[in-house]
Design an enzyme around this catalytic site. Structure first.
Site, PDB file in Angstrom:
ATOM      1  N   ASP A 105       0.864  -1.211   0.074  1.00 25.46           N
ATOM      2  CA  ASP A 105       0.166   0.065  -0.014  1.00 25.46           C
ATOM      3  C   ASP A 105       0.825   1.370  -0.081  1.00 25.46           C
ATOM      4  O   ASP A 105       1.597   1.476   1.061  1.00 25.46           O
ATOM      5  CB  ASP A 105      -0.730   0.077   1.204  1.00 25.46           C
ATOM      6  CG  ASP A 105      -2.062   1.048   1.342  1.00 25.46           C
ATOM      7  OD1 ASP A 105      -1.821   2.098   0.166  1.00 25.46           O
ATOM      8  OD2 ASP A 105      -2.881   0.763   1.900  1.00 25.46           O
ATOM      9  N   ASP A 127      -2.608   2.394  -6.164  1.00 23.83           N
ATOM     10  CA  ASP A 127      -1.608   2.499  -5.154  1.00 23.83           C
ATOM     11  C   ASP A 127      -1.872   0.948  -4.318  1.00 23.83           C
ATOM     12  O   ASP A 127      -0.921   1.090  -3.264  1.00 23.83           O
ATOM     13  CB  ASP A 127      -1.756   3.485  -4.123  1.00 23.83           C
ATOM     14  CG  ASP A 127      -2.897   3.495  -3.479  1.00 23.83           C
ATOM     15  OD1 ASP A 127      -3.739   2.757  -3.624  1.00 23.83           O
ATOM     16  OD2 ASP A 127      -3.047   4.201  -2.325  1.00 23.83           O
ATOM     17  N   GLU A 128      -2.343   0.188  -4.737  1.00 17.34           N
ATOM     18  CA  GLU A 128      -2.417  -1.221  -3.673  1.00 17.34           C
ATOM     19  C   GLU A 128      -2.146  -2.255  -4.513  1.00 17.34           C
ATOM     20  O   GLU A 128      -2.692  -2.532  -5.847  1.00 17.34           O
ATOM     21  CB  GLU A 128      -3.807  -1.317  -3.365  1.00 17.34           C
ATOM     22  CG  GLU A 128      -3.981  -0.561  -2.001  1.00 17.34           C
ATOM     23  CD  GLU A 128      -5.326  -0.854  -1.520  1.00 17.34           C
ATOM     24  OE1 GLU A 128      -5.618  -1.966  -0.618  1.00 17.34           O
ATOM     25  OE2 GLU A 128      -6.329  -0.220  -1.951  1.00 17.34           O
TER      26      GLU A 128
END
Length: 664
Positions: free
Chosen positions: A106, A196-197
DNA sequence: GCGGATCAC
DNA sequence: TATGGTGATCCGC
């Protein structure tokens, strides 16, 4: 509504106004002060009134649940009830799979940190990204209580010196691709859950490189930092949900490994606030709180009541939460699993019919654009509108032909809007479902050499009967296609789950199987109902993630043999996780999208098809940045949903639909 | 199949 | 000076 006693708002309302991401900061004493300021600033607005209304509805729902509970509890031997649940727990425990190392990465304050990178003068300052509503905030701003999803003017009240920074979506997406490419070297089946993960299964990589998972993840994070100067946090655990929760543990710029050990996992769960579970939102949190469940450990204490209220809360799901058991299957999302495509926009409230119809036309144009770009058509059109009171309504209509042009969308929308007049709206949107994949035809070597999905939108029109954008009726060429649901029939197009049995109309199920253990458990060990799980309230608790089973195929430390990527050989390839030194013999060609190396041309082609179809979706999300469409810090829930396993659930609230004729 | 509601990001 | 957009899922009709 206008009681004089309105001077003080309910605690639940104050929390609600504070926003959904309020859980992050914990409940410091400062937080309550922050919440008070937010409530104060909101007071009297239409938004506030609407939140108050919704808050009351939840309160009423709680009352119904408590009444139900008191009713059900009468004459019940709670000891016996708990005993039954204990048997169920034992059965679920037997499903636990501790053999895989799942990692959830993350990025830390992704948008904000990218902006920081591009504008160092922001260092150490409190700033928010986005205008109107913030998409994210720097860590300095967060200290003041500024959060994503917060309106700018409220953020200013909390932090008067707050700096507003513009969004640069394409930049974020560029950086994201770079990082994802790096991750993918460690697991070609990586799941990019959002910008973003990412989820990875690094079991095989660690085996092959004789690496400790912690060490491996540490190096990966270092590499990300070296190459981008961005920090990333990670969680390492036995399944995806635990990994996700763990990645938050030492954030920012940290990692946390939850031991692959049943005891340790249960200890970890015991103190974990139930709200931390993905799928338990603000409403579910309140409902559970009302029956005494605040932490995952409380699930066990309250197992008797939960069993009685199975329909409302989904006993089976909750037990999986308590045990910390969830899916450990990591695989990329597939294009064919897409269920809908839509567009909506908020504007200053208007009530003139012509103006509203103009907005509708704008939305139709946007949607048409997206559908064309993505290669989609659909049979059902849903109109969504929000009154200036913030009440939201939807109206839908199904057709026996494929809808795909702007004119068709607009006409459908107008028809749906017709009976609703008069209206005063602040938002209008259109969504198309029952999709047909226009790219699925001639599935084979799908334009590998043609311009990539980004380029000329004309390309997709190649499938059009004529290149015209005219509203010429597009008559369904193959009607049987649609009767087959999803038209996902015999397909070579997307290898993903191609070999999997279809479950219900929802399309393919992940390999970890849809049939829950409920059917395997000796019937006396579970409550009456055939399906041992239910939703919280009227919404199936998105704990679905906890529902899916660990595939037996995944047992054993070696390869996952349910890989759906059309590169069977790659699995045993030593260069599955390519290191710089791996490129030896023959000519090695990299997939232009994910950089995965290939030596066999056919394999490469097949792989690129597969990769393209995913890329198309990904770029479709990212393209949203034209028109300054504001996006959340991360936006790709559907990708997320794709790996969510089984489903099932019961019912809840005696909510009755109000088919209101709303004017005003 | 429709509409409302919840959730994630 | 006025609270986002996309997609998914479930329930009760």
């Amino acid at each position: 509504m206008e009681h004089p006693s309105d001077t003080q708002e309910a605690p639940s309302l104050v929390l609600r106004l504070a926003g959904p991401s309020t859980t992050k900061a914990g409940l410091s004493t400062e937080q309550t002060e922050i919440n008070r300021i937010i409530a104060e600033a909101s007071k009297g607005s239409k938004f506030y009134e609407n939140e108050k209304r919704k808050d009351k509805e939840v309160t009423a729902r709680i009352e119904r649940i408590l009444k139900l509970r008191d009713q059900a509890i009468k004459g019940v031997d709670m000891g016996k009830m708990e005993q039954k649940v204990d048997h169920l727990l034992e059965a679920i425990e037997r499903e636990r799979d501790l053999t895989q190392f799942i990692v959830h990465f993350d990025m830390d304050a992704f948008y904000a940190n990218v902006e920081l990178l591009d504008n160092p003068s922001l260092a150490g300052k409190a700033f928010g990204v986005g205008h109107g509503v913030l998409t994210t905030a720097s860590y300095e701003a967060r200290k003041y209580g500024v959060r994503s999803g917060m309106p700018g003017y409220i953020a200013l009240k909390l932090c008067p010196d707050l700096i507003f920074v513009d969004l640069h979506m394409s930049r974020y997406s560029e950086v994201s691709k770079q990082i994802m490419g790096l991750f993918r070297q460690y697991d070609p089946n990586m799941l990019a859950a959002s910008v973003d993960e990412a989820y990875l299964n690094i079991t095989e990589y660690c085996m092959q490189h004789n690496l400790d998972p912690d060490e491996c993840v540490g190096r990966m994070r270092q590499r990300v930092f070296d190459e981008t100067k961005l920090t990333v946090s990670a969680g390492i655990a036995a399944n995806k949900v635990l990994a996700q929760i763990c990645s938050d543990k030492n954030k920012p710029n940290g990692q946390f490994h939850l031991p692959h050990n049943s005891e340790a996992i249960r200890d970890f769960m015991r103190g974990l606030p139930i709200r931390k579970i993905p799928g338990i939102g603000r409403v579910s949190e309140r409902l559970l709180d009302s029956i005494g469940v605040k932490t995952c450990g409380d699930v066990y204490k309250c197992r008797g009541v939960l069993s009685l209220l199975d329909k409302q809360f989904g006993l089976h799901s909750m037990l999986r939460v308590h045990l910390g058991i969830a899916s450990n299957v990591v695989q990329p999302g597939a294009r064919e699993e897409r269920k809908s495509i839509g567009s909506e926009r908020t504007f200053r409230a208007i009530s003139e019919k012509e103006k509203i119809l103009q907005k509708l036309e704008d939305i139709a144009a946007e949607l048409d654009d997206d559908m064309e770009r993505g290669g989609w058509a659909g049979r059902t059109v849903t109109l969504k509108y929000k009154l200036d009171t913030y009440e939201v309504f939807t109206r839908a209509k199904s057709f026996n032909r494929w809808i795909r042009t702007k004119a068709e969308l607009y006409e459908a929308g107008k028809e749906l809007l017709q009976p609703e007049w008069p209206l005063r709206l602040r938002l209008i949107g259109l969504r198309v479902t029952k999709l047909k994949d226009l790219r699925k035809k001639d599935g084979g070597i799908l334009k590998f050499l043609e311009p990539l999905p980004e380029s000329p939108s004309k390309k997709s029109r190649a499938y059009d009967s004529d290149g015209q954008d005219s509203d010429v009726e597009y008559i369904e060429p193959d009607l049987e296609d649609d009767l087959n649901h999803n038209a996902s029939d015999s397909e070579d197009e997307l290898p993903t789950a191609a070999a999997e049995p279809r479950a219900s109309t929802s399309g393919h199920r992940p390999p970890q199987m849809f049939a829950s253990s409920a059917s395997e458990i000796p019937s006396p060990s579970r409550p009456s109902k055939p399906r041992g799980t239910g939703p919280i309230g009227s919404t199936r608790v998105a704990v679905s993630e906890w529902q899916d089973q660990v595939s037996p195929k995944h047992r054993g430390l070696h390869m996952r043999d349910d890989d759906d990527c059309p590169v069977p050989k790659a699995r045993s390839d030593p260069d599955k996780a390519p290191s710089a030194s791996t490129s030896t013999t023959a000519t090695v060609i990299e997939c232009p999208l994910c950089t995965r190396p290939f030596t066999d041309n056919d394999e490469l082609n097949a792989h690129v098809d597969w990769c393209l179809s995913r890329e198309a979706i990904r770029s479709a999300q990212v393209e949203g940045d034209r028109n300054e469409r504001s996006k959340p810090e991360v936006g790709a829930q559907h990708l997320k949903e794709w790996w969510k396993g089984g489903s099932v659930e019961g019912t809840a609230g005696s909510r009755k639909p109000k088919r209101r004729k709303l004017g005003r």
